[in-house]
Design a protein around this motif. Structure first.
Motif, PDB file in Angstrom:
ATOM      1  N   GLY A 196      31.710  51.474  -2.293  1.00  0.00           N
ATOM      2  CA  GLY A 196      29.994  51.313  -1.279  1.00  0.00           C
ATOM      3  C   GLY A 196      29.310  50.160  -2.534  1.00  0.00           C
ATOM      4  N   ASN A 197      29.116  50.656  -3.793  1.00  0.00           N
ATOM      5  CA  ASN A 197      28.219  49.858  -4.423  1.00  0.00           C
ATOM      6  C   ASN A 197      28.241  49.095  -4.774  1.00  0.00           C
ATOM      7  N   VAL A 198      26.968  48.385  -5.597  1.00  0.00           N
ATOM      8  CA  VAL A 198      27.144  47.305  -5.481  1.00  0.00           C
ATOM      9  C   VAL A 198      28.017  47.072  -6.758  1.00  0.00           C
ATOM     10  N   SER A 199      28.268  45.415  -6.955  1.00  0.00           N
ATOM     11  CA  SER A 199      29.132  45.511  -7.873  1.00  0.00           C
ATOM     12  C   SER A 199      28.802  44.349  -8.761  1.00  0.00           C
ATOM     13  N   GLU A 200      29.009  43.231  -7.961  1.00  0.00           N
ATOM     14  CA  GLU A 200      28.025  41.601  -8.957  1.00  0.00           C
ATOM     15  C   GLU A 200      28.936  41.056  -7.871  1.00  0.00           C
ATOM     16  N   GLY A 201      28.336  39.467  -8.142  1.00  0.00           N
ATOM     17  CA  GLY A 201      28.536  38.336  -7.311  1.00  0.00           C
ATOM     18  C   GLY A 201      30.009  37.936  -7.737  1.00  0.00           C
ATOM     19  N   SER A 202      30.445  36.294  -6.903  1.00  0.00           N
ATOM     20  CA  SER A 202      31.469  35.608  -6.675  1.00  0.00           C
ATOM     21  C   SER A 202      31.970  35.872  -8.157  1.00  0.00           C
ATOM     22  N   ALA A 203      31.382  35.089  -9.128  1.00  0.00           N
ATOM     23  CA  ALA A 203      31.755  34.873 -10.158  1.00  0.00           C
ATOM     24  C   ALA A 203      30.147  34.267 -11.574  1.00  0.00           C
ATOM     25  N   GLU A 204      29.565  36.383 -10.922  1.00  0.00           N
ATOM     26  CA  GLU A 204      28.462  36.365 -11.878  1.00  0.00           C
ATOM     27  C   GLU A 204      27.841  37.407 -11.376  1.00  0.00           C
ATOM     28  N   ASN A 205      27.384  38.356 -12.223  1.00  0.00           N
ATOM     29  CA  ASN A 205      26.870  39.661 -12.977  1.00  0.00           C
ATOM     30  C   ASN A 205      25.511  39.358 -12.607  1.00  0.00           C
ATOM     31  N   LEU A 206      25.158  41.008 -11.993  1.00  0.00           N
ATOM     32  CA  LEU A 206      24.238  40.915 -10.926  1.00  0.00           C
ATOM     33  C   LEU A 206      22.700  41.982 -12.240  1.00  0.00           C
ATOM     34  N   PHE A 207      21.944  41.492 -11.677  1.00  0.00           N
ATOM     35  CA  PHE A 207      20.351  42.399 -12.073  1.00  0.00           C
ATOM     36  C   PHE A 207      19.290  42.676 -11.481  1.00  0.00           C
ATOM     37  N   ILE A 208      19.136  43.589 -10.829  1.00  0.00           N
ATOM     38  CA  ILE A 208      17.582  43.592 -10.572  1.00  0.00           C
ATOM     39  C   ILE A 208      16.167  44.084 -10.896  1.00  0.00           C
ATOM     40  N   VAL A 209      15.626  44.024 -10.586  1.00  0.00           N
ATOM     41  CA  VAL A 209      13.968  44.582 -10.626  1.00  0.00           C
ATOM     42  C   VAL A 209      13.299  45.624 -10.340  1.00  0.00           C
ATOM     43  N   ARG A 210      13.199  47.184 -10.975  1.00  0.00           N
ATOM     44  CA  ARG A 210      12.429  48.225 -10.193  1.00  0.00           C
ATOM     45  C   ARG A 210      11.681  48.544 -10.556  1.00  0.00           C
ATOM     46  N   ASN A 211      10.232  48.234 -10.143  1.00  0.00           N
ATOM     47  CA  ASN A 211       9.173  49.323 -11.670  1.00  0.00           C
ATOM     48  C   ASN A 211       9.085  48.932 -12.924  1.00  0.00           C
ATOM     49  N   GLY A 212       9.490  47.379 -12.357  1.00  0.00           N
ATOM     50  CA  GLY A 212       9.541  46.837 -14.463  1.00  0.00           C
ATOM     51  C   GLY A 212      11.403  47.317 -15.045  1.00  0.00           C
ATOM     52  N   LYS A 213      11.733  48.150 -14.220  1.00  0.00           N
ATOM     53  CA  LYS A 213      12.618  48.081 -15.327  1.00  0.00           C
ATOM     54  C   LYS A 213      13.648  47.112 -14.934  1.00  0.00           C
ATOM     55  N   LEU A 214      14.601  46.887 -15.582  1.00  0.00           N
ATOM     56  CA  LEU A 214      16.019  46.268 -15.505  1.00  0.00           C
ATOM     57  C   LEU A 214      16.716  47.453 -15.113  1.00  0.00           C
ATOM     58  N   ILE A 215      17.793  46.266 -14.118  1.00  0.00           N
ATOM     59  CA  ILE A 215      18.576  47.518 -13.651  1.00  0.00           C
ATOM     60  C   ILE A 215      20.066  46.955 -13.265  1.00  0.00           C
ATOM     61  N   THR A 216      21.043  47.201 -14.245  1.00  0.00           N
ATOM     62  CA  THR A 216      23.000  46.323 -13.084  1.00  0.00           C
ATOM     63  C   THR A 216      23.626  47.778 -13.536  1.00  0.00           C
ATOM     64  N   ALA A 217      24.484  47.431 -12.922  1.00  0.00           N
ATOM     65  CA  ALA A 217      25.906  47.587 -12.588  1.00  0.00           C
ATOM     66  C   ALA A 217      27.100  48.478 -13.372  1.00  0.00           C
ATOM     67  N   THR A 218      27.122  49.422 -14.354  1.00  0.00           N
ATOM     68  CA  THR A 218      28.116  49.679 -14.737  1.00  0.00           C
ATOM     69  C   THR A 218      29.234  49.302 -15.186  1.00  0.00           C
ATOM     70  N   VAL A 219      30.267  49.054 -16.244  1.00  0.00           N
ATOM     71  CA  VAL A 219      31.309  48.678 -16.525  1.00  0.00           C
ATOM     72  C   VAL A 219      32.108  48.974 -15.921  1.00  0.00           C
ATOM     73  N   THR A 220      31.855  50.131 -15.082  1.00  0.00           N
ATOM     74  CA  THR A 220      33.116  50.843 -14.294  1.00  0.00           C
ATOM     75  C   THR A 220      32.837  50.812 -13.097  1.00  0.00           C
ATOM     76  N   ASP A 221      32.054  49.615 -12.389  1.00  0.00           N
ATOM     77  CA  ASP A 221      31.422  49.911 -11.519  1.00  0.00           C
ATOM     78  C   ASP A 221      32.581  48.039 -10.658  1.00  0.00           C
ATOM     79  N   SER A 222      33.388  47.619 -11.259  1.00  0.00           N
ATOM     80  CA  SER A 222      34.784  46.724 -11.249  1.00  0.00           C
ATOM     81  C   SER A 222      34.178  44.797 -11.060  1.00  0.00           C
ATOM     82  N   ILE A 223      33.239  45.321 -12.269  1.00  0.00           N
ATOM     83  CA  ILE A 223      33.126  43.509 -12.410  1.00  0.00           C
ATOM     84  C   ILE A 223      33.787  43.429 -13.394  1.00  0.00           C
ATOM     85  N   LEU A 224      33.198  42.063 -14.114  1.00  0.00           N
ATOM     86  CA  LEU A 224      33.818  41.514 -15.844  1.00  0.00           C
ATOM     87  C   LEU A 224      32.369  42.244 -16.129  1.00  0.00           C
ATOM     88  N   GLU A 225      33.016  42.232 -17.482  1.00  0.00           N
ATOM     89  CA  GLU A 225      32.877  42.139 -18.473  1.00  0.00           C
ATOM     90  C   GLU A 225      31.405  41.375 -18.897  1.00  0.00           C
TER      91      GLU A 225
END
Ligand code: PMP
Length: 307
Positions: free
Chosen positions: A189-218
């Motif tokens: 139920g955690n955020v993984s990635e887009g259909s053909a792209e990785n995803l980043f968010i920014v919260r409070n000035g920090k850049l956050i992305t899912a880990t390589v164990t969250d079913s993403i392409l590296e």
């Protein structure tokens, strides 16, 4: 007008026009999705009259790793891989933005879905490619009703053709429902990635992305963005992301070879931030485009000059 079909590609150990690089309907990869591939961009710099291929060595390495997961025999060294890529680009006299597609595919004309004792072959072709998704206007995205395949089902670490059925289901659902792109949640139920792209968010000035164990392409662009951000003094965090963190994020963007850096204006109809490109995203996007077009000498280590 450039005709990609007439351009040279590497196929069955030879250089042939792309239109002649065809495989048999019985091919194992065609039957069972047993191919792994890469997607590499070359950026044309008109002023410098040069074409810059981005992070070729990293793409070769990921292709080798994908092949290893899929029990492929392909052992081509980087030097040979690089020579093939440079030859098809130079012989085609490419002078525009280009997308390279290397592929290792199980080429045996055999039945039975398996990995062992099936031969494979390697091919590379090039096509012209500008933006794949809009990078200037924000993307309207949705969380997919499709779950991201997990490492113990179809590993996303291997860029395997069969896994892209998962992407195709999510992408079509998103487009047919009026969105530009989909975001997957993983089996937890955690955020993984887009259909053909990785995803980043920014919260409070920090850049956050899912880990390589969250079913993403590296992603190689993901890795680049993390390094660029660190060099810009931005705090970067790799950790699982919850769905509703997307809704309350100050900024969000996709990264990938195709998508490049493309900002997200809404997720599930919730406006992200002020609905315009965020300051950090803009900074990273500008830096990224300077780097890939060969305008930032500090990152020339990532570039292969074609001419
Ligand atoms: N995830 C998936 C599923 C992809 O297909 C891609 C595109 N290759 C990416 C992420 C981004 O990876 P990269 O930055 O290496 O292109």
């Amino acid at each position: 007008m450039l005709n990609a079909d007439e351009m040279p590609c590497y196929f069955q150990g030879r250089y042939v026009p792309l239109k002649d690089a065809n495989i048999n309907i019985r091919t194992h990869a065609m039957q069972y999705g047993t191919a792994v591939f890469g997607g590499i961009r070359g950026y044309w710099n008109a002023e410098k009259k040069n074409l810059y291929v981005f992070r070729l060595h990293d793409h070769w390495q990921r292709l080798r790793q994908s092949g290893k997961i899929m029990q492929m025999h392909w052992q081509m060294e980087f030097e040979e891989f690089e020579q093939i890529v440079l030859k098809i680009l130079r012989d085609g006299n490419w002078q525009c933005n280009v997308y390279l597609r290397p592929v290792i595919y199980k080429n045996a004309l055999e039945l039975s879905p398996r990995l062992h004792n099936v031969t494979d072959d390697f091919s590379v072709y090039a096509i012209p490619l500008n933006d794949y998704l809009d990078t200037r206007n924000g993307l309207k995205v949705c969380v997919s009703s499709w779950t991201r395949i997990s490492d113990n089902q179809i590993p996303t670490r291997a860029k395997a053709t069969g896994g892209y059925i998962n992407s195709a289901l999510a992408k079509s659902e998103a487009i047919q429902n009026g969105f530009d792109e989909a975001i997957f949640l993983d089996v937890h139920g955690n955020v993984s990635e887009g259909s053909a792209e990785n995803l980043f968010i920014v919260r409070n000035g920090k850049l956050i992305t899912a880990t390589v164990t969250d079913s993403i392409l590296e992603g190689i662009t993901r890795r680049s963005i993390l390094e660029i951000a660190q060099n810009l003094g931005i705090v970067v965090i790799e950790r699982p992301i919850s769905r509703t963190e997307l809704y309350v994020a100050d900024e969000a963007f996709f990264s990938g070879t195709g998508v490049q850096v493309a900002w997200i204006s809404s997720v599930d109809r919730r406006t992200i931030g002020s609905g315009t490109i965020g300051a950090l995203t803009e900074k990273l996007q500008n830096t990224f485009f300077k780097i890939v077009t060969g305008e930032d000498a500090a990152y020339s280590k990532w570039q292969t000059s074609v001419y």
